[in-house]
Design an enzyme around this catalytic site. Structure first.
Site, mmCIF file in Angstrom:
data_model
loop_
_atom_site.group_PDB
_atom_site.id
_atom_site.type_symbol
_atom_site.label_atom_id
_atom_site.label_comp_id
_atom_site.label_asym_id
_atom_site.label_seq_id
_atom_site.Cartn_x
_atom_site.Cartn_y
_atom_site.Cartn_z
ATOM 1 N N ASN A 175 -0.604 10.516 6.265
ATOM 2 C CA ASN A 175 -1.809 10.078 6.937
ATOM 3 C C ASN A 175 -2.878 11.158 7.082
ATOM 4 O OD1 ASN A 175 -1.410 7.153 7.907
ATOM 5 N ND2 ASN A 175 0.546 8.124 8.309
ATOM 6 N N THR A 189 -1.011 -0.879 7.917
ATOM 7 C CA THR A 189 -1.615 -2.199 8.031
ATOM 8 C C THR A 189 -0.720 -3.180 7.423
ATOM 9 O OG1 THR A 189 -3.089 -0.866 8.286
ATOM 10 C CG2 THR A 189 -3.357 -2.016 6.227
ATOM 11 N N GLU A 197 6.350 4.779 7.353
ATOM 12 C CA GLU A 197 5.853 5.959 6.654
ATOM 13 C C GLU A 197 6.567 7.211 7.138
ATOM 14 O OE1 GLU A 197 1.303 4.493 5.666
ATOM 15 O OE2 GLU A 197 1.656 5.748 7.421
ATOM 16 N N THR A 240 0.865 -1.180 0.000
ATOM 17 C CA THR A 240 0.000 0.000 0.000
ATOM 18 C C THR A 240 0.906 1.236 0.000
ATOM 19 O OG1 THR A 240 -0.248 -0.281 2.396
ATOM 20 C CG2 THR A 240 -2.052 -1.058 1.014
ATOM 21 N N LYS A 296 3.921 -6.836 4.037
ATOM 22 C CA LYS A 296 3.653 -5.461 3.630
ATOM 23 C C LYS A 296 3.307 -4.663 4.868
ATOM 24 C CE LYS A 296 0.325 -3.483 3.255
ATOM 25 N NZ LYS A 296 -0.368 -2.536 4.231
ATOM 26 N N SER A 320 -7.509 10.483 0.158
ATOM 27 C CA SER A 320 -7.710 11.314 -1.031
ATOM 28 C C SER A 320 -6.769 10.912 -2.153
ATOM 29 C CB SER A 320 -7.498 12.780 -0.671
ATOM 30 O OG SER A 320 -6.205 12.994 -0.172
#
Length: 400
Positions: A395, A188, A272, A151, A177, A400
């Protein structure tokens, strides 16, 4: 530089397809991993009370089969979580679609999904993509499958190991992942383990749980345990090497742990917006559980994480996190080292100016943070990431 040759476990095939669930056209977001012979299967799952439909279905499948399956089906871009009975029906419908296009039965497939919580599966896209997925079976590589399940990941995560025995070689392959919403508690993040040894189903479940506990359950990016976390594992016996002795099981478990720990390191490496890996080691606690409480309080603290991002060795934030962790200790027994440099000893700060001494350590991509709580037997190692501007950007507009 040539890519490494991956020693694939025997009897497994991989497939991918671009369904367009969320991502740009042409980006694979659907993966199928299938075993030619029936396999012993195991899984560990999130302890989040909101469990995604694929988690529920995979649990039920493992229970009904007595720990057997032949395939793992993973989609990225749609979590199918908090979708009620309709989500469960959608999940089962995807298994029926894949079974109808392959030689698998729905009861032989373990599902997993990742993506935004709350939306129903896009069944029209599933119906369009499954023929492509079936045609790809045996043509795709494990790296392609690892890419398809990503993702916000910036790179595919894959690791492998081998075990030499008198009867032949056993191979273990893992992929995972995850880059955010990472604080696995099961398990996740999604993980896959494949092995070609012949093993018993009860031991396989125990081994997968033990390997997850020593790896995936010992990392954190942001303290958020997902609705979809799972590690699914197949051992198909295609190598014809039987692992049934205590010594053999211990040796295979060691390989499984090594593979899972390599994947876990990659998950934190790819956090991230992350720029640093914090290797938090707590020792001297009253118990292992108390050491874990202390380590997680530090590793999940936004103040600690932002300080390390800013290269500020603010040990006061570490000590404060320890104090509110719930672990029992005497403050006067606590010592803290950053990059091996003592900053807090026996409940007191080190007198000298440490900024110049610590500056080289704070610039590194991996920083050790060692905590002594006393002289108890408890210890715990946690890998954590820092917290950056980019994490907030990713995040703040994830949907979007």
């Amino acid at each position: 530089m040539t890519s490494p040759v991956i020693p694939l476990p025997k009897g497994f095939s991989f497939a991918t397809a671009a369904a367009g669930f969320k991502y740009a056209t042409g980006r694979d977001d659907l993966a199928l991993i299938a075993s030619q012979p029936p396999a012993v299967a195991a899984g560990v799952f999130t302890k989040n009370l909101f469990q995604a439909a694929p988690v529920t279905v995979a649990r039920e499948t493992l229970q009904a089969s007595g720990g057997h399956a032949r395939a793992i089906l993973i989609n990225a871009g749609q979590a199918n979580a908090c979708t009620g009975d309709a989500g469960l029906a959608d999940c089962r419908a995807t298994l029926a679609l894949v079974a109808g296009a392959t030689d698998l039965s729905p009861e032989e497939i373990l599902p997993a999904s990742t993506g935004v919580i709350g939306a129903r599966l896009k069944m029209d896209k599933w119906k369009a993509a499954v023929p492509q997925l079936a045609a790809s079976l045996g043509q795709a590589s494990p790296v392609a499958a690892a890419k398809a399940i990503m993702t916000t990941d910036s790179f595919p995560k894959i690791a492998w190991g081998t075990l030499a025995t008198d009867a032949g070689e056993v191979r273990v392959l893992g992929m995972a992942k995850g880059a955010g919403m990472i604080a696995p508690n099961m398990a996740t993040m999604i993980g896959v383990l494949l092995c070609d040894a012949k093993v018993g189903s009860l031991w396989w479940q125990e081994a997968v749980a033990a390997a997850a506990d020593r790896s995936f359950n010992s990392i954190t990016v942001d303290g958020d345990t997902s609705t979809n976390d799972c590690v699914l594992a197949l051992a198909n016996g295609a190598s014809e090497v039987v692992i049934d002795s205590a010594e053999g099981r211990q040796a295979l478990l060691a390989v499984m742990i090594e593979v899972c720990q390599a994947l876990s390191f990659m998950l934190i490496q790819d956090a991230e917006g992350g720029t640093k890996i914090l290797r938090i080691k707590v020792q001297g606690a009253a118990s292992h559980a108390e050491a874990e409480l202390a380590a997680r309080a530090v590793g999940n603290s936004p103040l600690v994480k932002t300080a390390f991002f800013g290269r500020d060795a603010n040990w006061g934030r570490i000590v404060a996190a320890l104090g509110r962790s719930g672990a029992s200790f005497a403050p006067g027994d606590v010592s803290v080292r950053i990059g091996g440099v003592p900053v807090f000893v026996k409940g007191m700060p080190v007198a000298e100016d440490l900024d110049a001494l610590l500056s080289p350590h704070m610039r590194r991509g991996e920083i050790s943070l060692d905590v002594e709580l006393g002289k108890g037997p408890g210890r715990y190692l946690l890998l954590a990431s820092d917290l950056t501007y980019d994490y907030v950007k990713i995040n703040a507009d994830y949907r979007s």
